[in-house]
Design a protein around this motif. Sequence first.
Motif, PDB file in Angstrom:
ATOM      1  N   TRP A   1      36.593 -74.857   6.866  1.00  0.00           N
ATOM      2  CA  TRP A   1      35.503 -73.921   6.576  1.00  0.00           C
ATOM      3  C   TRP A   1      34.207 -74.562   7.063  1.00  0.00           C
ATOM      4  O   TRP A   1      33.943 -75.734   6.779  1.00  0.00           O
ATOM      5  CB  TRP A   1      35.394 -73.622   5.088  1.00  0.00           C
ATOM      6  N   PHE A   2      33.422 -73.765   7.760  1.00  0.00           N
ATOM      7  CA  PHE A   2      32.139 -74.202   8.296  1.00  0.00           C
ATOM      8  C   PHE A   2      31.044 -73.292   7.760  1.00  0.00           C
ATOM      9  O   PHE A   2      31.310 -72.179   7.315  1.00  0.00           O
ATOM     10  CB  PHE A   2      32.139 -74.095   9.839  1.00  0.00           C
ATOM     11  N   ARG A   3      29.823 -73.759   7.872  1.00  0.00           N
ATOM     12  CA  ARG A   3      28.692 -72.896   7.556  1.00  0.00           C
ATOM     13  C   ARG A   3      27.520 -73.236   8.476  1.00  0.00           C
ATOM     14  O   ARG A   3      27.403 -74.355   8.971  1.00  0.00           O
ATOM     15  CB  ARG A   3      28.266 -73.025   6.100  1.00  0.00           C
ATOM     16  N   GLN A   4      26.702 -72.219   8.688  1.00  0.00           N
ATOM     17  CA  GLN A   4      25.486 -72.414   9.459  1.00  0.00           C
ATOM     18  C   GLN A   4      24.366 -71.672   8.771  1.00  0.00           C
ATOM     19  O   GLN A   4      24.372 -70.432   8.727  1.00  0.00           O
ATOM     20  CB  GLN A   4      25.637 -71.949  10.898  1.00  0.00           C
TER      21      GLN A   4
ATOM     22  N   ARG B   1      25.548 -76.142  12.558  1.00  0.00           N
ATOM     23  CA  ARG B   1      26.802 -75.821  11.895  1.00  0.00           C
ATOM     24  C   ARG B   1      27.356 -77.064  11.206  1.00  0.00           C
ATOM     25  O   ARG B   1      27.338 -78.158  11.762  1.00  0.00           O
ATOM     26  CB  ARG B   1      27.807 -75.279  12.909  1.00  0.00           C
ATOM     27  N   GLU B   2      27.861 -76.871  10.025  1.00  0.00           N
ATOM     28  CA  GLU B   2      28.356 -77.964   9.187  1.00  0.00           C
ATOM     29  C   GLU B   2      29.772 -77.639   8.727  1.00  0.00           C
ATOM     30  O   GLU B   2      30.031 -76.540   8.241  1.00  0.00           O
ATOM     31  CB  GLU B   2      27.445 -78.141   7.958  1.00  0.00           C
ATOM     32  N   GLU B   3      30.667 -78.601   8.870  1.00  0.00           N
ATOM     33  CA  GLU B   3      32.011 -78.426   8.323  1.00  0.00           C
ATOM     34  C   GLU B   3      31.951 -78.801   6.857  1.00  0.00           C
ATOM     35  O   GLU B   3      31.591 -79.933   6.522  1.00  0.00           O
ATOM     36  CB  GLU B   3      33.019 -79.300   9.068  1.00  0.00           C
ATOM     37  N   VAL B   4      32.345 -77.899   5.986  1.00  0.00           N
ATOM     38  CA  VAL B   4      32.215 -78.160   4.551  1.00  0.00           C
ATOM     39  C   VAL B   4      33.538 -78.530   3.892  1.00  0.00           C
ATOM     40  O   VAL B   4      33.547 -79.201   2.863  1.00  0.00           O
ATOM     41  CB  VAL B   4      31.563 -76.984   3.806  1.00  0.00           C
ATOM     42  N   ALA B   5      34.659 -78.089   4.466  1.00  0.00           N
ATOM     43  CA  ALA B   5      35.952 -78.409   3.866  1.00  0.00           C
ATOM     44  C   ALA B   5      37.045 -78.254   4.918  1.00  0.00           C
ATOM     45  O   ALA B   5      36.920 -77.448   5.834  1.00  0.00           O
ATOM     46  CB  ALA B   5      36.243 -77.495   2.681  1.00  0.00           C
ATOM     47  N   VAL B   6      38.093 -79.038   4.759  1.00  0.00           N
ATOM     48  CA  VAL B   6      39.232 -78.930   5.673  1.00  0.00           C
ATOM     49  C   VAL B   6      40.500 -79.198   4.867  1.00  0.00           C
ATOM     50  O   VAL B   6      40.493 -80.009   3.930  1.00  0.00           O
ATOM     51  CB  VAL B   6      39.092 -79.898   6.866  1.00  0.00           C
ATOM     52  N   ILE B   7      41.576 -78.504   5.246  1.00  0.00           N
ATOM     53  CA  ILE B   7      42.853 -78.641   4.554  1.00  0.00           C
ATOM     54  C   ILE B   7      43.957 -78.703   5.596  1.00  0.00           C
ATOM     55  O   ILE B   7      43.911 -78.002   6.607  1.00  0.00           O
ATOM     56  CB  ILE B   7      43.057 -77.460   3.576  1.00  0.00           C
ATOM     57  N   ASN B   8      44.957 -79.535   5.350  1.00  0.00           N
ATOM     58  CA  ASN B   8      46.055 -79.599   6.314  1.00  0.00           C
ATOM     59  C   ASN B   8      47.040 -78.469   6.041  1.00  0.00           C
ATOM     60  O   ASN B   8      46.843 -77.644   5.134  1.00  0.00           O
ATOM     61  CB  ASN B   8      46.724 -80.975   6.282  1.00  0.00           C
TER      62      ASN B   8
ATOM     63  N   THR C   1      23.111 -71.122   1.071  1.00  0.00           N
ATOM     64  CA  THR C   1      22.946 -69.887   1.837  1.00  0.00           C
ATOM     65  C   THR C   1      23.234 -70.147   3.308  1.00  0.00           C
ATOM     66  O   THR C   1      22.642 -71.039   3.924  1.00  0.00           O
ATOM     67  CB  THR C   1      21.519 -69.340   1.669  1.00  0.00           C
ATOM     68  N   ALA C   2      24.156 -69.370   3.860  1.00  0.00           N
ATOM     69  CA  ALA C   2      24.579 -69.581   5.240  1.00  0.00           C
ATOM     70  C   ALA C   2      25.596 -68.521   5.618  1.00  0.00           C
ATOM     71  O   ALA C   2      26.096 -67.788   4.760  1.00  0.00           O
ATOM     72  CB  ALA C   2      25.214 -70.965   5.412  1.00  0.00           C
ATOM     73  N   VAL C   3      25.892 -68.466   6.901  1.00  0.00           N
ATOM     74  CA  VAL C   3      27.064 -67.726   7.357  1.00  0.00           C
ATOM     75  C   VAL C   3      28.232 -68.705   7.352  1.00  0.00           C
ATOM     76  O   VAL C   3      28.125 -69.804   7.912  1.00  0.00           O
ATOM     77  CB  VAL C   3      26.854 -67.143   8.762  1.00  0.00           C
ATOM     78  N   TYR C   4      29.302 -68.300   6.715  1.00  0.00           N
ATOM     79  CA  TYR C   4      30.476 -69.163   6.568  1.00  0.00           C
ATOM     80  C   TYR C   4      31.582 -68.679   7.508  1.00  0.00           C
ATOM     81  O   TYR C   4      31.826 -67.478   7.618  1.00  0.00           O
ATOM     82  CB  TYR C   4      30.975 -69.148   5.132  1.00  0.00           C
ATOM     83  N   TYR C   5      32.228 -69.643   8.152  1.00  0.00           N
ATOM     84  CA  TYR C   5      33.306 -69.358   9.090  1.00  0.00           C
ATOM     85  C   TYR C   5      34.546 -70.171   8.716  1.00  0.00           C
ATOM     86  O   TYR C   5      34.432 -71.325   8.320  1.00  0.00           O
ATOM     87  CB  TYR C   5      32.915 -69.754  10.516  1.00  0.00           C
ATOM     88  N   CYS C   6      35.701 -69.572   8.896  1.00  0.00           N
ATOM     89  CA  CYS C   6      36.930 -70.353   8.845  1.00  0.00           C
ATOM     90  C   CYS C   6      37.420 -70.536  10.278  1.00  0.00           C
ATOM     91  O   CYS C   6      37.111 -69.737  11.171  1.00  0.00           O
ATOM     92  CB  CYS C   6      37.997 -69.693   7.992  1.00  0.00           C
ATOM     93  N   ALA C   7      38.180 -71.595  10.472  1.00  0.00           N
ATOM     94  CA  ALA C   7      38.718 -71.883  11.794  1.00  0.00           C
ATOM     95  C   ALA C   7      39.989 -72.699  11.629  1.00  0.00           C
ATOM     96  O   ALA C   7      40.138 -73.442  10.657  1.00  0.00           O
ATOM     97  CB  ALA C   7      37.708 -72.642  12.636  1.00  0.00           C
TER      98      ALA C   7
END
Length: 120
Positions: free
Chosen positions: A36-39, A45-52, A91-97
């Motif tokens: 999950w990222f946010r800007q 843009r900042e990566e806020v969390a990652v999961i395997n 506050t940001a737009v959040y993206y998953c990737a």
Amino acid sequence: QVQLVQSGGGSVQAGGSLRLSCAATDDIFSSYAVGWFRQGPGKEREEVAVINWSGGRIDYADSVKGRFTISRDNAKNTVYLQMNSLKPEDTAVYYCASKETYYSDHYNYWGQGTQVTVSS
């Protein structure tokens, strides 16, 4: 081509909670790591969390550690981001990737983004 469809988000007051969802159109998603990222406005843009792929490896940015929780349900091809104790700076737009492996730097598919607005 895997499509990632995001849902959730919206507006909330500081201290509130929101949950974001990222649903994939292909079962291969269950083998991918997901971030999950946010800007935010005027921010990088900042990566806020990652999961395997299994949920056995998770990492968070220091800015959200203890407040956000990433999880996944591979039976539903969906990854979640539970956000608690929200702050105006969230506050940001959040993206998953998605990416093929947890330690890869290359994200291959992206969601459409969803706005999260936290008011003080």
